[in-house]
Enzyme design. Sequence first.
Site, PDB file in Angstrom:
ATOM      1  CE  LYS A  76      -3.639   2.095   2.902  1.00  0.00           C
ATOM      2  NZ  LYS A  76      -4.426   1.955   4.132  1.00  0.00           N
ATOM      3  CB  SER A 151      -7.834   3.821   3.227  1.00  0.00           C
ATOM      4  OG  SER A 151      -6.939   3.172   4.108  1.00  0.00           O
ATOM      5  CB  SER A 175      -7.821   0.882   6.107  1.00  0.00           C
ATOM      6  OG  SER A 175      -8.477   2.099   5.988  1.00  0.00           O
TER       7      SER A 175
HETATM    8  N1  GLN Z   1     -12.342   4.357   6.883  1.00  0.00           N
HETATM    9  C1  GLN Z   1     -11.707   4.734   8.103  1.00  0.00           C
HETATM   10  C2  GLN Z   1     -11.258   6.172   8.039  1.00  0.00           C
HETATM   11  O1  GLN Z   1     -11.465   6.793   7.029  1.00  0.00           O
HETATM   12  C3  GLN Z   1     -10.559   3.821   8.389  1.00  0.00           C
HETATM   13  C4  GLN Z   1      -9.349   4.166   7.645  1.00  0.00           C
HETATM   14  C5  GLN Z   1      -8.187   3.300   7.969  1.00  0.00           C
HETATM   15  O2  GLN Z   1      -8.314   2.279   8.642  1.00  0.00           O
HETATM   16  N2  GLN Z   1      -7.035   3.749   7.535  1.00  0.00           N
HETATM   17  O3  GLN Z   1     -10.742   6.700   8.979  1.00  0.00           O
END
Ligand code: GLN
Length: 476
Positions: A76, A151, A175
């Site tokens: 990532k 994400s 994420s």
């Molecule tokens: N969707 C969550 C956020 O936007 C989690 C993101 C993540 O785990 N990096 O904060």
Amino acid sequence: MKTYANLKDLQLSLFNGSLSCTSRVNNFLANIDKKKHLNVFLDVYEKEAKEKALQVDSKIKNGTAGKLAGLVVGLKDVLSYENHPLQACSKILKGYVCQYTATAVQRLLDQDAIIIGRQNCDEFAMGSSNENSAFGPVLNDIDNTRVAGGSSGGSAVAVMADLCDISIGSDTGGSVRQPAAFCGVIGLKPTYSRISRYGLIAYGSSFDCIGIFSKNIYDAAIVLETMSGQDEYDSTVSTQPVPAYSSELNSSANKKYRVAYMRDTLESDALQPEIKESIYKKIDQLKSSGHSVEAIDFPLNEYVLPTYYILATAEASSNLSRFDGVRYGHRSAVAHDFTSLYKKTRSEGFGKEVQRRIMLGTFVLSARYYDAYYTKAQKVRRLIRDGIKVIFANHDFIILPTTPTTAFKLGEHANNPIEMYLADLYSVQANVAGVPGISIPCGKDAKGLPIGIQIMADDFEELKLFQFSEIIQNLE
Ligand code: GLN
């Protein structure tokens, strides 16, 4: 390309000479090319991956190969890899090249994993659909009009679409697990502090965990044991010894567990009925194979998401202050003094969602509102963690859905941040409490979209979590 049950099975063929790392890398490269429209990779390290494959092939021949020999990995775009670009999918880091390698990545390289490229994600890992990336969204390989989740959307689709064996992502509020559920693959978030964060771009430092996407439990286990453990570059990493997860996987196959599920998560109106059905089906199967499964109430659940979004944005506003046009990447060309350099660089470089989070975080940390929001949320976080620990005093695992719905349409929640935040309704518990969580595939909905079941365990119980995941996968 022949499919293998797991890395162990794959290595049998690599070690008996019937297969080479080179041919596997070539196959993945061909798949990546064929699936370009999914927008998974920002960079493919074609030349390097081929060179490394040749090296590993000869190490296999002369008996010096590391334990991940042959494993092809994608990263990532939040993980540092020396002399490679890194952008957190943000315009603000345009042109940035890493000066060092993240500890977790280095440990994979040391064991002869082959890194094939850098994967698309939401900007600074903020989002639940991969639509916040400066490079555009990743498409779900089952239905290209749907999101991959976020994400770590690129990392999930890479494993789903056979573009690599394993992806390494990050999970601050879901994420890894949420996109894994949307893409029908396994996604693990370990205990907070299990893996060093050195070289991981910070979002919410008290939540951030490096996580793993895989197609089978064994691969997740061997990659976790490789990346975990003490690191002199991260003072927050745990000093707890790292078990040999992969070789102990089968050590308790017949054990009967005490499992809890959170009634309100399954009875919630927000939950898609087919997800509810699939999870209840698993629960029934667990009961009929002799495990005890008990419904519990966790009244603090309604506070988990707000607590997460207050604390994660507070930490993000502080972490992202370092991107100022002076130290990294983009610098505004139209700034005329020091203050305007900051303002213009940040306005030009950060996307809308990141700006929203910085504003929210700055607000909850501001002198007037600090106690009402930040301090309060810290206290609630402690209550939530204590409450989860009480459940683990009497149960081995907690089961809940990974997501309230299956993969939604691109653009469906793009104009409503609150709706988007609700996609994390069930994944944030594990981050707020700091405990490990895994999402494993659990059937499909009527449209053929994957469903994920989530299992949480107590701190540092990843081995048990893997063992139980195998049981859940084999239930019929
Ligand atoms: N969707 C969550 C956020 O936007 C989690 C993101 C993540 O785990 N990096 O904060």
